[in-house]
Write a protein that holds these residues in place. Structure first.
Motif, PDB file in Angstrom:
ATOM      1  N   ARG A   1       0.838  -1.215   0.000  1.00  0.00           N
ATOM      2  CA  ARG A   1       0.000   0.000   0.000  1.00  0.00           C
ATOM      3  C   ARG A   1       0.881   1.278   0.000  1.00  0.00           C
ATOM      4  O   ARG A   1       0.629   2.222  -0.732  1.00  0.00           O
ATOM      5  N   GLY A   2       1.948   1.235   0.808  1.00  0.00           N
ATOM      6  CA  GLY A   2       2.855   2.385   0.895  1.00  0.00           C
ATOM      7  C   GLY A   2       3.540   2.640  -0.449  1.00  0.00           C
ATOM      8  O   GLY A   2       3.712   3.790  -0.866  1.00  0.00           O
ATOM      9  N   MET A   3       3.938   1.559  -1.118  1.00  0.00           N
ATOM     10  CA  MET A   3       4.587   1.718  -2.434  1.00  0.00           C
ATOM     11  C   MET A   3       3.587   2.280  -3.443  1.00  0.00           C
ATOM     12  O   MET A   3       3.936   3.104  -4.288  1.00  0.00           O
ATOM     13  N   LYS A   4       2.340   1.839  -3.336  1.00  0.00           N
ATOM     14  CA  LYS A   4       1.317   2.340  -4.268  1.00  0.00           C
ATOM     15  C   LYS A   4       1.090   3.832  -4.062  1.00  0.00           C
ATOM     16  O   LYS A   4       0.879   4.574  -5.019  1.00  0.00           O
ATOM     17  N   GLN A   5       1.134   4.258  -2.798  1.00  0.00           N
ATOM     18  CA  GLN A   5       0.967   5.692  -2.538  1.00  0.00           C
ATOM     19  C   GLN A   5       2.127   6.469  -3.151  1.00  0.00           C
ATOM     20  O   GLN A   5       1.936   7.544  -3.702  1.00  0.00           O
ATOM     21  N   ARG A   6       3.329   5.915  -3.044  1.00  0.00           N
ATOM     22  CA  ARG A   6       4.492   6.585  -3.634  1.00  0.00           C
ATOM     23  C   ARG A   6       4.360   6.647  -5.156  1.00  0.00           C
ATOM     24  O   ARG A   6       4.682   7.664  -5.778  1.00  0.00           O
ATOM     25  N   LEU A   7       3.880   5.560  -5.724  1.00  0.00           N
ATOM     26  CA  LEU A   7       3.690   5.557  -7.177  1.00  0.00           C
ATOM     27  C   LEU A   7       2.569   6.547  -7.557  1.00  0.00           C
ATOM     28  O   LEU A   7       2.633   7.207  -8.593  1.00  0.00           O
ATOM     29  N   GLY A   8       1.561   6.647  -6.669  1.00  0.00           N
ATOM     30  CA  GLY A   8       0.488   7.631  -6.880  1.00  0.00           C
ATOM     31  C   GLY A   8       1.060   9.037  -6.904  1.00  0.00           C
ATOM     32  O   GLY A   8       0.668   9.871  -7.730  1.00  0.00           O
TER      33      GLY A   8
END
Ligand SMILES: Nc1ncnc2c1ncn2[C@@H]1O[C@H](COP(=O)(O)OP(=O)(O)OP(=O)(O)O)[C@@H](O)[C@H]1O
Length: 318
Positions: A139-146
């Motif tokens: 989830r944290g990586m997805k936020q960074r990619l977001g």
């Protein structure tokens, strides 16, 4: 003079008989990080969607970078990077492929998009996950990619809806630090909506307390605290080098001096409830009577206290 990047004037959204956003006036300045803070259903997302020109206000005006969000939504979208609370990606593609695709959708050539995507993925700390499929991202990586998704558009303003939702505490800390660094380094204006008080407190220059469609207060933490608690009873704790032995006379004099509401002694500590402006007089009083003070602590009110206070009051006032 401060330049307003987001300007809301009398902004209102009514659904049926309910004013979901009720006459909202707000100015957010260039380069600042503003936290729109409120409980679920307060109207934060509705406000953001009106700023972006994605829903039409019942009345009032929303302007971003000088463009009217209703009459000129395309220009607004070219200036704003919007990160919704649930960012979606193509799971069968890698992080890099997803980002290149977004870059191309935003008018970059494949080569430009690749170059930019690699650099931005480094900026957001995903350099080791360039070629990992996003299905395997946390989830944290997805936020960074977001965030990378937003940055590849080269925005002047970033608007994030609940950006820390579902990330673990250390991930939240890193993510917020990243947002702050980006804002400071590139002069980016950031609006983030959140109901996570402590997180918001850490990075926002100003916050707006938003409850039931109304902005109840705005300012930095000190200003809000001052507005709310300056007349309120405040606790000062004073630590002496030896156990407290105030004479009855001294205690009475101290009570008189500080218009003290309550004095409590425990070992070498004295706790006094009074108006906070009286702390220097209390310290002077004790020093003049030869007490050795080794510590003075005045309770400060954080965002959680402020929010709680507004939330309590709004049942009475709104
Ligand atoms: N299309 C709609 N039709 C009717 N009511 C709506 C619509 N969209 C939102 N609302 C209502 O408006 C209110 C504010 O919703 P909004 O999503 O803006 O709140 P929020 O502060 O972002 O809350 P959350 O953090 O839960 O997303 C809610 O009561 C919601 O049910």
């Amino acid at each position: 003079m401060k330049t307003s990047i987001i300007e809301l004037k009398g902004l209102k959204k009514r659904y049926g008989s309910i004013n979901v956003v009720d006459h909202l006036d707000l100015d957010i300045h260039k380069g600042e990080i503003f936290g729109l803070l409120g409980p679920n259903g307060a109207g934060k997302t509705t406000t953001i969607l009106m700023m972006l020109g994605l829903i039409e206000p019942t009345s009032g005006i929303a302007k971003v970078c000088g463009h009217n969000s209703i009459s000129n939504p395309i220009n607004v979208k070219s200036k704003v990077g919007y990160m919704p609370d649930n960012v979606g990606f193509y799971d069968h593609m890698t992080g890099l492929e997803n980002l290149v695709y977004i870059g191309q959708l935003n008018g970059l050539s494949r080569l430009e998009a690749e170059k930019s995507a690699i650099s931005i993925m480094k900026t957001v700390g995903l350099e080791n996950a360039l070629n990992t499929k996003t299905a395997a991202y946390s989830r944290g990586m997805k936020q960074r990619l977001g965030l990378a998704d937003v940055l590849i558009k080269g925005p002047e303003v970033i608007i994030m809806d609940e950006p820390t939702l579902g990330i673990d505490p250390s991930g939240v800390k890193d993510f917020l630090k990243l947002i702050k660094t980006l804002s400071r380094q590139h002069g980016l204006t950031v609006l983030l909506s959140s109901h996570h008080l402590n997180q918001v407190q850490k990075i926002c220059d100003r916050v707006g307390i938003f409850v039931k469609g109304k902005l109840l207060a705005q300012g930095n933490i000190e200003q809000l605290s001052e507005q709310l608690f300056s007349q309120t009873s405040n606790q000062v704790s004073i630590t002496l080098s030896e156990p407290v032995k105030l004479t009855q006379e001294e205690e009475l004099a101290l009570q008189e001096l500080a218009k003290v509401e309550h004095i409590y002694k425990e070992n070498s500590q004295i706790y006094i409830n009074c108006n906070k402006t009286l702390t220097p007089s209390i310290v002077r009083f004790l020093v003049e009577r030869n007490y050795n003070i080794i510590g003075v602590h005045q309770k400060t009110y954080g965002l959680e206290d402020i929010y709680q206070k507004y939330f309590e009051n709004q049942h009475l006032n709104v």
